[in-house]
Write an enzyme that holds these catalytic residues in place. Structure first.
Site, PDB file in Angstrom:
ATOM      1  N   GLU A   1      -0.681  28.469  -9.682  1.00 31.88           N
ATOM      2  CA  GLU A   1      -1.184  28.991  -8.401  1.00 31.88           C
ATOM      3  C   GLU A   1      -2.653  29.317  -8.640  1.00 31.88           C
ATOM      4  O   GLU A   1      -3.003  30.369  -9.168  1.00 31.88           O
ATOM      5  CB  GLU A   1      -0.397  30.234  -7.959  1.00 31.88           C
ATOM      6  CG  GLU A   1       1.060  29.961  -7.591  1.00 31.88           C
ATOM      7  CD  GLU A   1       1.249  29.430  -6.156  1.00 31.88           C
ATOM      8  OE1 GLU A   1       0.233  29.116  -5.476  1.00 31.88           O
ATOM      9  OE2 GLU A   1       2.417  29.332  -5.729  1.00 31.88           O
TER      10      GLU A   1
ATOM     11  N   GLU B   1      -4.121  24.277   1.983  1.00 32.77           N
ATOM     12  CA  GLU B   1      -3.735  24.183   0.570  1.00 32.77           C
ATOM     13  C   GLU B   1      -3.690  22.735   0.094  1.00 32.77           C
ATOM     14  O   GLU B   1      -4.153  22.401  -0.991  1.00 32.77           O
ATOM     15  CB  GLU B   1      -2.369  24.858   0.373  1.00 32.77           C
ATOM     16  CG  GLU B   1      -1.915  24.892  -1.079  1.00 32.77           C
ATOM     17  CD  GLU B   1      -0.557  25.574  -1.246  1.00 32.77           C
ATOM     18  OE1 GLU B   1      -0.022  26.117  -0.247  1.00 32.77           O
ATOM     19  OE2 GLU B   1      -0.020  25.547  -2.369  1.00 32.77           O
TER      20      GLU B   1
ATOM     21  N   HIS C   1       2.351  20.175  -1.587  1.00 29.60           N
ATOM     22  CA  HIS C   1       2.293  19.930  -0.130  1.00 29.60           C
ATOM     23  C   HIS C   1       1.715  18.546   0.178  1.00 29.60           C
ATOM     24  O   HIS C   1       1.702  17.686  -0.673  1.00 29.60           O
ATOM     25  CB  HIS C   1       1.536  21.060   0.566  1.00 29.60           C
ATOM     26  CG  HIS C   1       2.025  22.411   0.122  1.00 29.60           C
ATOM     27  ND1 HIS C   1       3.154  22.998   0.647  1.00 29.60           N
ATOM     28  CD2 HIS C   1       1.580  23.253  -0.856  1.00 29.60           C
ATOM     29  CE1 HIS C   1       3.366  24.168   0.022  1.00 29.60           C
ATOM     30  NE2 HIS C   1       2.435  24.337  -0.892  1.00 29.60           N
TER      31      HIS C   1
ATOM     32  N   HIS D   1      -0.584  24.225  -7.033  1.00 31.15           N
ATOM     33  CA  HIS D   1      -0.543  24.950  -5.764  1.00 31.15           C
ATOM     34  C   HIS D   1      -1.667  25.972  -5.690  1.00 31.15           C
ATOM     35  O   HIS D   1      -2.281  26.315  -6.699  1.00 31.15           O
ATOM     36  CB  HIS D   1       0.799  25.681  -5.599  1.00 31.15           C
ATOM     37  CG  HIS D   1       1.934  24.760  -5.278  1.00 31.15           C
ATOM     38  ND1 HIS D   1       2.486  24.677  -4.025  1.00 31.15           N
ATOM     39  CD2 HIS D   1       2.594  23.852  -6.046  1.00 31.15           C
ATOM     40  CE1 HIS D   1       3.447  23.763  -4.033  1.00 31.15           C
ATOM     41  NE2 HIS D   1       3.535  23.244  -5.250  1.00 31.15           N
TER      42      HIS D   1
HETATM   43 ZN   LIG Z   1       2.034  25.802  -2.257  1.00 31.32          ZN
END
Ligand SMILES: [Zn+2]
Length: 365
Positions: free
Chosen positions: A329, A202, A187, A264
């Site tokens: 993640e 995030e 992002h 992420h």
């Molecule tokens: Zn993400």
């Protein structure tokens, strides 16, 4: 007595709200994009506003109509009916309803409240973004895979490289020294990514972790490329998923990277869900091995709910990169404890060092 108290309370509470809502905001523009860089694909609608706005959302009884009301807002955009993603949220209609703007969104499947997220973003002077209301609608029938405690798939048992094998000229052994690694902080810029209960975004976590990771890898002799080093979009603001993610993959492919690491933070509607997972796509015989080596190191990072294992994911950046690639993640920003841990620089450094150890192990020390 109790009732009287409540009434007084309501009166005093209502007063500042009325004052802050005195000036109407203009709805100036709207756009949407399908995001596939999360375990559950979703449509993100962004509405640009001239001033902060209160929004309320409701879902119809049959679940197929979601209504978002922008309070005290004037409809100034010429967009009145937009077609979106027919598999997630097919259309949105904008109408002026008295002082408010009503946005009616049609979905092919019945949504529940946990599939819908509405939040506001402040004016962003750095990236020249106005006040925004963001609506995320998750695709139905896709659940993030459950934890398989004690049953971690070993790379040897995973499907081998049958699907469009990575055509890159990459090395998979001989130690980390001299290897080319591209790091992709998830992002950025116009895209905050997932947002935690206290508003932590995030993109605010992925960038420092990625920068620490660069330092850790360079200290061990690797050559590192970054898809971004500041809070920006890589392709450009509000690009389509394919343009934005394609730009990130191009950095890895153009530099003949030996490995691609996309960073992420996960998110889910249930705030008690947490833990750490690594996604890969079996395009070469080394993607799963890279994922497992990294997951082995990061799974027990303190402050997080533990090991969600390695998981095969048909994610854009994993599929289109020519070299072994993973998407980590690192916990759930939607989990209050994990959101708090993610704000801690020590935790961010810890993640970076652990990922670097995993990459070093993959290349054989
Ligand atoms: Zn993400």
């Amino acid at each position: 007595m109790r009732k009287l108290f409540l009434m007084c309370f309501a009166f005093f509470m209502a007063l500042p709200l009325l004052l802050s809502q005195a000036k109407a905001a203009d709805l100036q523009d709207t756009r949407w994009v399908t995001r596939t860089d999360a375990p559950i694909p979703y449509v993100r609608m962004v509405m640009d506003l001239s001033a902060p706005v209160k929004a309320a959302a409701s879902i119809s009884k049959d679940g197929k109509t979601t209504t978002v009301t922008l309070k005290n807002t004037k409809l100034k955009t010429s967009k009145r009916n937009i077609s979106m993603d027919s598999s997630i949220a097919s259309s949105a209609q904008f109408v002026q309803a008295g002082k408010d703007v009503k946005v009616t969104i049609k979905t092919p499947s019945a949504l529940e409240t946990e599939d819908l997220k509405v939040f506001s973003l402040k004016k962003d002077t750095v990236n020249k973004k106005p006040y925004r209301i963001v609506v995320d609608l998750q695709k139905k029938g896709v659940a993030p895979k459950q934890v398989n405690y004690g049953k971690k798939p070993s790379p040897a048992t995973l499907p081998a490289s049958s699907k469009n094998a990575g055509s890159g000229n990459y090395s998979t052994s001989g130690g980390l020294k001299g290897k080319v690694i591209t790091i992709d902080p998830g992002h950025g810029g116009s895209d905050p990514g997932a947002i935690g209960p206290t508003g932590y975004q995030e993109k605010q976590a992925t960038l420092p972790i990625s920068n620490y990771l660069k330092t850790a890898l360079e200290a061990r002799g690797a050559k590192v490329f970054m898809t971004r080093t500041t809070d920006v979009d890589v392709y450009g603001p509000h690009a389509s998923g394919a343009d934005e993610l394609g730009a990130r993959v191009r950095v890895a492919n153009a530099n003949n990277s030996d490995a691609f690491i996309s960073v992420h933070i996960n998110s889910f509607t249930n705030p008690s869900v947490g833990g750490i997972a690594t996604y890969y796509y079996s395009k070469t015989s080394n993607d799963a091995r890279l994922a497992q080596k990294i997951q082995n190191e990061i799974a027990d990072t303190p402050g997080f709910k533990g090991d969600r294992g390695i998981q095969e994911g048909n994610l854009y950046v994993l599929r289109h990169s020519k070299m072994p690639a993973v998407l980590v993640e690192l916990g759930f920003i939607s989990n209050p404890q994990e959101e708090r841990a993610l704000k801690n620089a020590q935790t961010e450094q810890d993640f970076a060092n652990r990922i670097a150890n995993g990459i070093a192990n993959y290349f054989g020390g």
